[in-house]
Design an enzyme around this catalytic site. Structure first.
Site, mmCIF file in Angstrom:
data_model
loop_
_atom_site.group_PDB
_atom_site.id
_atom_site.type_symbol
_atom_site.label_atom_id
_atom_site.label_comp_id
_atom_site.label_asym_id
_atom_site.label_seq_id
_atom_site.Cartn_x
_atom_site.Cartn_y
_atom_site.Cartn_z
ATOM 1 N N LYS A 80 0.851 -1.198 0.000
ATOM 2 C CA LYS A 80 0.000 0.000 0.000
ATOM 3 C C LYS A 80 0.882 1.242 0.000
ATOM 4 C CE LYS A 80 -4.080 1.886 2.413
ATOM 5 N NZ LYS A 80 -4.962 1.746 3.587
ATOM 6 N N SER A 155 -9.888 1.995 2.481
ATOM 7 C CA SER A 155 -8.998 2.707 1.589
ATOM 8 C C SER A 155 -8.030 1.808 0.815
ATOM 9 C CB SER A 155 -8.166 3.694 2.407
ATOM 10 O OG SER A 155 -7.335 2.997 3.341
ATOM 11 N N SER A 179 -10.102 -0.312 6.706
ATOM 12 C CA SER A 179 -9.464 -0.199 5.386
ATOM 13 C C SER A 179 -8.718 -1.442 4.904
ATOM 14 C CB SER A 179 -8.504 0.992 5.367
ATOM 15 O OG SER A 179 -9.233 2.195 5.330
#
Ligand SMILES: [Zn+2]
Lengths: 497, 502
Positions: A80, A155, A179
């Site tokens: 990420k 997210s 997330s």
């Protein structure tokens, strides 16, 4: 010939260790897959071809010299874009950090490299991890591999989409309010938010410091456990890091025995707003746990009703302060510096241009909630709710070993559907937020497809802090039973890209 | 850009008003590393060479508390007679400024590590108790240099340079409660407080507290209230008053300025003010229209600080004798007046004198040399007494040489001069320069004979019984021996040679 991108991480590592394939071959297969399909998915913001191949070559070199390899050596991973990577861009999905090359590695990045894990690149995300759909990325949305017109969750939508589209067998996410878990649920993958403090936050760009937690994402429970073990552990650079041994997660994932385990169904996570097909799959899962020998009871956590409200005061408050450093003076974007403007004006123009609407909304919310005269009513009250939620958990864990619920009330919604309705978007995290507020460990894993839309549904398991191994024990049992029932892993049913 | 202010005389101001002060002192701790990262705190390094992701506030970086910083804070709290918090947290003070990398300062808010203490100070023989509100831990900011403006301040500058070497250096902020009742002595009380605090900090060994290096900085808050009124007036905050003398002058100036404004029917604006070393005045800085909202909240990146009671007691037991107590003890031991003790303190001579006594010198002798010859030399060269290139042991040796008769005062001064010039230890200097007193009768006898021969008139007077005239011959002997003669012995020999009883 085996498609190297279809293997689990554990299988891949075994094949590399035995010499059946090489880390470079595995890396190339994934880089080729990314080159072929990521234009459609948009899981990656940056692909580090050179870095990945160099890391793979290093693993192959070690093997050739007969050095001992770690359990995930040579396995590719999608990181990420919130973790700093020395020499590789880190944007946090924001224009304000466009082009920033960090001079240092996050502790997690360092641990991945030390484990011989091959970092393929950085994945798309909602800007500063604020969102549940990845639509808030400044670099465009990511598609859900099950239906590219739908969101992959957020997210960490880039990481979940990379897994579900076989661009990487492992990924890293961060979970502030869901997330990791919500993207896992809507893409049919596995995601774990470890106990707060289990994985170092050093080098993880902060959204809400008291809630943020990095964690493993994978396609199987065992792979997630192997990755969990690689990234967890005390870090002297993070004061909130837990100074205790990592729970035996891999052992738990290999056991999968839930006989006699007490499982609590949270009463409050049902009713209005929950999609019928989601509840149907959830009820199947509960039934499955009973069949596997677990003892299922209903528990009540009344304070959970206020979790969302408390979260949307605490997280914005912390973010309003955490994001103050993005002022255009030292790194990242700088706007309007034409020699006539003051530093204050340049900072103002930079933040105006660099932050997206959701980030601005939360900075304003948080600034307001911390203001003198409002602090007690907002931030103060939210902290009290947080204490009540922690107590609800403690009471529940006095009766049961783990709690279960749907991960998210609905399956993946179409891109654009909730973009203009922040409240509707916030509801996606209804079931996941309490575990962040209390610092507990939680996992989402696939429990089937919703009959009405054929999209994946996630089962959430919540364990007490420091008992992360229970997640893997229960997860492995459910995963094995469902795979046996379906005759194959759920992702086999995803459309071919 | 000093703006002329109306002032009333100090006496007139005090006749109508009662001053109330608040002093905020920032002390940079002398820890090896910064408060929240491992960077060096060494002064004088090239700009931005002592920085890392944490003190530059890079995305993703996190703070870790410096344990030595906490220990220093607890020691300061204990020495100031404060209670030490059983549990306290850091807080973020949020405001934007380019020299603050995170745009918030990690500080403490409503949970300071030390609180409710006091410090006794002596002003003109009277003891004044200054109550301490709190002492808390925080980090320093970076340093801005504003280039191109007339004032060196940010306003009007063409550009600014930022050096983050100082960012993150541990600070302790010590805040007094309102200081009331000092009356006309307010400026002296303020100065004495800062001076006493500086002595205390140095005695604890937690900082060198050199004000000229910015290691100790003072903000002076002052308000006036009409005599007899309970309620405090509006205060001004004079920032960065960075010498003892300036503290005194700033208080005095603000008293006179406030009195002029209030006496003229005006109101005091709550504002920060700049102090000017050149003329001791203050000028308006930024006006605080409303109290700045720093949106404090507990720092979520740090865990609470909970000093264990046993540890606090251990630290209390190891505190050194505090400066004021020590001064009182020494004054009694040396048997000197308040005034003399004050001079010793002002000269920075306490430690050198004590060390010289410890090295074997009698107290009066040690005091005599440090407060006399050595103070004069330090004054001439503009250095601190303690920075003179002579050790306490060397001064003690000089004292011993005088006591045993090897040196007289005049020779001793020459020995000290030579030691200061780097010519070696006193014994070496005596040897090399041949400075020992000549008391050997044959050498001295020759000089005496010469003196008698050269001054027959004087010799006759002595023979006639005018013994007092012997002084002239002793002087001649001393001159001939360049001061090295034992004057008493020379006198004996002269009288002996001339057949007179002494
Ligand atoms: Zn540093």
């Amino acid at each position: 010939m085996t498609d190297l991108t279809r293997l689990t991480a554990a299988e891949t590592a075994a094949k590399i260790a035995s010499g059946e394939t090489s880390a470079v071959e595995v890396a190339k297969a994934h880089l080729d897959r990314i080159a072929a399909i990521d234009e459609k998915v948009h899981a990656f913001l940056h692909v580090d071809t050179e870095g990945a191949l160099a890391a793979a070559r290093a693993v192959d070199g070690k093997r050739a010299k007969g050095e001992k390899l770690g359990p995930l050596a040579g396995v590719p991973l999608a990181l990420k874009d919130i973790f700093t990577t020395e020499g590789v861009p880190t944007t946090v999905g924001s224009k304000i950090l466009e082009g920033w090359i960090p001079p240092y590695d996050a502790t997690l990045t360092r641990k991945l490299k030390d484990a011989g894990i091959v970092i393929l690149g950085k994945t798309n995300m909602d800007e500063f991890a604020m969102g549940s759909s990845t639509e808030n990325s400044a670099y465009g949305p990511t598609g859900n591999p099950w239906d590219l017109t739908r969101i992959p969750g957020g997210s960490g939508g880039g990481s979940s989409a990379a897994l579900a589209s076989f661009q990487a067998p492992l990924a890293i996410g961060t979970d502030t309010g869901g997330s990791i878990r919500q993207p896992a649920a809507v893409t049919g993958t596995v995601g774990v938010k470890p106990t707060y403090g289990a994985v170092s936050r050093y080098g993880m760009v902060a959204f809400s410091s008291s809630l943020d937690q990095g964690g493993p994402c994978a396609r199987t429970v065992l792979d997630a456990a192997l990755l969990h073990e690689a990234i967890a552990g005390h870090d002297p650079l993070d004061s909130t890091s837990i100074d205790a041994p990592v729970p035996p997660v891999v052992e738990a994932a290999r056991s999968g025995d839930v006989r006699g385990l007490r499982v609590g169904v949270v009463k409050e996570f049902a009713g209005e707003g929950y999609q019928a097909g989601v509840m149907e799959r959830f009820n199947d899962s509960v039934e499955m746990l009973r069949e596997l020998g677990a003892e299922v009871v209903e528990v009540s956590c009344p304070s959970f009703t206020y979790a969302l409200a408390a979260y949307y005061l605490i997280a914005p408050s912390e973010c309003s302060s955490n994001l103050a450093r993005f002022d255009g003076l030292r790194y990242g974007l700088r706007t309007g510096d034409d020699g006539t403007r003051s530093a204050e004006e340049v900072t103002s123009l930079t933040r105006e241009a660099g932050f997206g609407p959701e980030v601005k909304r939360r900075i304003m919310l948080g600034t307001y909630a911390l203001s003198s005269g409002y602090y007690d009513a907002y931030y103060g009250s939210a902290q009290k709710v947080r204490t009540l939620i922690t107590r609800d958990f403690e009471r529940a864990f006095g009766e049961v070993d783990v709690l279960v619920s749907p991960t998210t009330p609905t399956t993946a919604f179409p891109i654009g559907e909730r973009a203009d309705d922040p409240m509707a978007m916030y509801l996606a995290d209804l079931c996941t937020i309490p575990a962040n507020l209390a610092g507990n460990a939680a996992m989402s894993l696939p429990c089937g497809l919703a009959p009405e839309d054929g999209l994946p549904v996630g089962l959430q398991i919540i364990a007490p802090a420091l008992a992360d191994d229970r997640l893997y024990r229960v997860g492995a049992a459910v995963e094995a039973a469902f795979t046996a029932r379906w005759g194959h892993p759920l992702l086999e049913e995803a459309p071919t890209l | 850009m000093t703006v002329t202010e109306d002032l009333v005389s100090y006496e007139d101001a005090l006749a109508a008003f009662d001053p109330v002060m608040g002093l905020e002192v920032h002390v940079e701790l002398g820890t090896k590393t910064k408060m929240f990262c491992g960077c060096s705190t060494e002064l004088g390094a090239p700009p931005n060479s002592q920085t890392c992701p944490t003190c530059l506030g890079l995305p993703g970086s996190l703070p870790v508390v410096n344990a030595v910083g906490v220990e220093s804070a607890v020691k300061i709290g204990l020495a100031l007679n404060c209670e030490i918090a059983e549990w306290c947290r850091f807080a973020r003070k949020n405001y934007f400024y380019p020299d603050m990398p995170k745009n918030f300062q990690t500080s403490q808010y409503d949970e300071p590590i030390a609180f409710n203490g006091y410090l006794d100070v002596d002003v003109e023989g009277e003891t004044f108790r200054v109550e301490i509100e709190r002492a808390h831990m925080e980090e320093d900011t970076g340093k801005s240099t504003h280039v191109g403006g007339a004032t060196g301040r940010i306003h009007g500058a063409q550009h600014s340079l930022l050096d983050y070497n100082r960012a993150g250096i541990p600070l302790i902020e010590i805040v007094t409660k309102p200081i009331v009742g000092a009356g006309a002595k307010a400026p002296e009380v303020a100065k004495a407080y800062v001076a006493e605090l500086r002595e205390l900090i140095k005695a604890l060994g937690v900082s060198e507290a050199r004000m000229e290096m910015g290691q100790m900085r003072c903000d002076v808050n002052l308000s006036l209230r009409p005599i007899g009124r309970e309620k405090f007036g509006t205060r001004s905050e004079t920032k960065n008053v960075n010498s003892l003398r300036s503290v005194e002058r700033a208080v005095r100036f603000e008293i006179q300025r406030h009195a002029a404004v209030l006496g003229g029917g005006g109101t005091i604006v709550q504002e920060t003010r700049h102090f000017h070393e050149e003329d001791g005045s203050t000028t308006s800085g930024r006006i605080k229209e409303e109290a700045e909202d720093y949106r404090y909240f507990p720092e979520p990146d740090l865990v609470p600080v909970a000093p264990a009671r046993e540890w606090v007691e251990e630290l209390r037991a190891t505190l050194p004798e505090l400066p004021r107590v020590r001064r009182q003890r020494l004054q009694a031991e040396w048997g000197i007046s308040d005034h003399e003790m004050q001079s010793v303190l002002n000269a920075g001579a306490i430690d050198p004198i004590v060390a010289t006594i410890d090295a074997g010198a009698p107290a009066d002798q040690a005091r005599k040399w440090w407060m006399g010859e050595l103070a004069r030399r330090a004054n001439e060269s503009g250095t601190e007494l303690s920075a003179l290139p002579i050790t306490a042991a060397q001064v003690a040796r000089v004292c011993a040489l005088v006591a045993e008769g090897t040196l007289n005062d005049k020779l001793a001064r020459q020995v000290i001069e030579a030691v200061l010039l780097g010519e070696g230890d006193p014994d070496q200097v005596v040897e090399q320069r041949g400075l020992a007193i000549v008391s050997d009768d044959s050498a001295l006898g020759a000089a005496v004979d010469e003196a008698i021969a050269a001054n027959p008139g004087v010799a006759d007077k002595i023979r006639d019984g005018k013994v007092a005239a012997a002084g002239a011959l002793v002087g001649a002997v001393m001159k001939a021996t360049r001061g090295q003669a034992d004057a008493a012995r020379a006198r004996e020999l002269i009288l002996e040679r001339l057949g007179v009883q002494g």
